[in-house]
Write a protein that holds these residues in place. Structure first.
Motif, mmCIF file in Angstrom:
data_model
loop_
_atom_site.group_PDB
_atom_site.id
_atom_site.type_symbol
_atom_site.label_atom_id
_atom_site.label_comp_id
_atom_site.label_asym_id
_atom_site.label_seq_id
_atom_site.Cartn_x
_atom_site.Cartn_y
_atom_site.Cartn_z
ATOM 1 N N SER A 156 -5.487 -1.214 -15.029
ATOM 2 C CA SER A 156 -4.803 -1.810 -13.870
ATOM 3 C C SER A 156 -4.149 -3.141 -14.221
ATOM 4 O O SER A 156 -4.312 -4.140 -13.525
ATOM 5 N N HIS A 168 -8.497 -5.228 -10.857
ATOM 6 C CA HIS A 168 -8.449 -4.661 -9.512
ATOM 7 C C HIS A 168 -8.872 -3.203 -9.474
ATOM 8 O O HIS A 168 -8.707 -2.530 -8.452
ATOM 9 N N TYR A 169 -9.436 -2.684 -10.574
ATOM 10 C CA TYR A 169 -9.851 -1.276 -10.573
ATOM 11 C C TYR A 169 -10.838 -1.014 -9.425
ATOM 12 O O TYR A 169 -11.787 -1.764 -9.219
ATOM 13 N N PRO A 204 0.577 -4.548 -10.992
ATOM 14 C CA PRO A 204 0.517 -4.183 -9.572
ATOM 15 C C PRO A 204 1.545 -3.110 -9.232
ATOM 16 O O PRO A 204 2.444 -2.813 -10.029
ATOM 17 N N PHE A 219 0.174 -4.772 -4.877
ATOM 18 C CA PHE A 219 -1.192 -4.269 -4.769
ATOM 19 C C PHE A 219 -1.730 -3.960 -6.157
ATOM 20 O O PHE A 219 -1.084 -3.301 -6.963
ATOM 21 N N GLY A 220 -2.940 -4.401 -6.431
ATOM 22 C CA GLY A 220 -3.553 -4.137 -7.725
ATOM 23 C C GLY A 220 -3.323 -5.258 -8.714
ATOM 24 O O GLY A 220 -3.096 -6.403 -8.339
ATOM 25 N N GLN A 244 -6.046 3.497 -3.424
ATOM 26 C CA GLN A 244 -7.103 2.948 -4.289
ATOM 27 C C GLN A 244 -6.631 2.909 -5.741
ATOM 28 O O GLN A 244 -6.047 3.874 -6.237
ATOM 29 N N THR A 245 -6.878 1.796 -6.410
ATOM 30 C CA THR A 245 -6.541 1.685 -7.823
ATOM 31 C C THR A 245 -7.484 2.567 -8.631
ATOM 32 O O THR A 245 -8.704 2.401 -8.571
ATOM 33 N N ASP A 267 -6.708 3.371 -12.075
ATOM 34 C CA ASP A 267 -6.547 3.075 -13.505
ATOM 35 C C ASP A 267 -7.514 1.954 -13.871
ATOM 36 O O ASP A 267 -7.470 0.869 -13.294
ATOM 37 N N GLY A 294 -10.112 -1.213 -6.313
ATOM 38 C CA GLY A 294 -9.684 -1.895 -5.095
ATOM 39 C C GLY A 294 -9.012 -0.936 -4.124
ATOM 40 O O GLY A 294 -8.329 0.006 -4.530
ATOM 41 N N GLN A 295 -9.219 -1.160 -2.841
ATOM 42 C CA GLN A 295 -8.705 -0.257 -1.818
ATOM 43 C C GLN A 295 -7.876 -0.998 -0.773
ATOM 44 O O GLN A 295 -8.097 -2.174 -0.503
ATOM 45 N N THR A 330 -2.455 5.237 -8.916
ATOM 46 C CA THR A 330 -3.031 4.827 -7.635
ATOM 47 C C THR A 330 -3.474 6.064 -6.868
ATOM 48 O O THR A 330 -2.728 7.036 -6.747
#
Length: 260
Positions: A159, A186-187, A162, A181-182, A153-154, A156, A189-190, A221
């Motif tokens: 973010s 995208h904060y 990525p 990813f990210g 999971q993001t 930060d 995001g999973q 992350t």
């Protein structure tokens, strides 16, 4: 005759109870009662039970244990200003300043912890690779089938950049390889994962990796992992057979039995 029947019934029931007990023992011996948690098993040691915390120069690099423990986490790295003591966070890191700081952070509180640009939930570890890569490694204590589940999971809030995510067995077999990813917006995001059953031999390695992708900033992350040993089907079959026979004998015992 009746006495012999009663004695035989007691013996049979004892045998069946023993059969069930053997099944239970077999389930536990196969690991049915063993559950490992990357967060719950954190002790401040490295390794911590079957878990260890590692750093590398980048994706595909050779991992080695992070050698500096901070409790509380003090500042961001040696020489970083301000050297704020983040009470409630402890971590393993390499003790090197930006842009080569590699760390795994643990939230000691029961609430989301805000620090710098990160918000770390209590059910996740934070992995920050900066210019390299960090990994949380699971080393199974015994061979067998395992159920592996969790998520990245993001954490930060900026973010901006990525990351490269991976789950790698024995340093070579990639179960997961996601580069990119990210990124902006995208904060929170999973990316969830689940593998079951997965055979792991005792002493093998399963690495959960976060690595730099395009830039070393804002890469923090979160990682949550639960691993549970899966009993062999034969162990469950043994226990189920014993229970079924016990129920049958108990019902049959309501009728008087005579032996010839």
């Amino acid at each position: 005759m009746v006495r012999i029947s009663q004695m035989s019934g007691k013996i049979l029931r004892s045998v069946l109870k023993a059969l069930v007990c053997v099944g239970v023992v077999a389930v536990n011996a196969a690991g049915g009662a063993l559950t490992y948690s990357a967060v719950g098993d954190w002790t401040g040691n490295n390794p911590s039970g079957p878990w260890s915390y590692l750093g590398a120069s980048g994706w595909g690099g050779t991992f080695s244990p992070l050698g500096v423990y901070s409790n509380p986490l003090n500042g961001l790295a040696p020489g970083y200003v301000p050297p704020t003591p983040w009470v409630g966070l402890d971590s393993w890191h390499n003790g090197i300043g930006q842009p080569y700081w590699e760390l795994v952070v643990h939230n000691q509180t029961n609430n989301p912890y805000s620090w710098i640009t990160m918000i770390l939930p209590p059910n996740l570890l934070e992995l920050d690779p900066e210019s390299g890569a960090v990994a949380v490694r699971f080393t199974p204590p015994q061979s067998g089938l395992y159920s592996v589940s969790g998520l990245f999971q993001t954490v930060d809030i900026y973010s901006f950049n990525p990351v490269h995510l991976g789950i790698v067995m024995n340093g070579s077999t990639a179960l997961l390889d996601v580069n990119g990813f990210g990124g902006p917006g995208h904060y929170g995001g999973q990316l969830s994962f689940s593998y079951s059953p997965l055979y792991l031999s005792a002493g093998s390695t399963l690495d959960f990796i976060v690595a730099e992708s395009t830039d070393y900033t804002y890469l923090s992350t979160g990682l949550g992992v639960t691993i549970q040993a899966v009993p062999e089907p034969a162990a469950y079959s043994l226990m189920a057979a014993g229970l079924a026979l016990m129920v049958f004998i108990q019902r049959s015992g309501k009728r008087r039995m005579f032996w010839p």
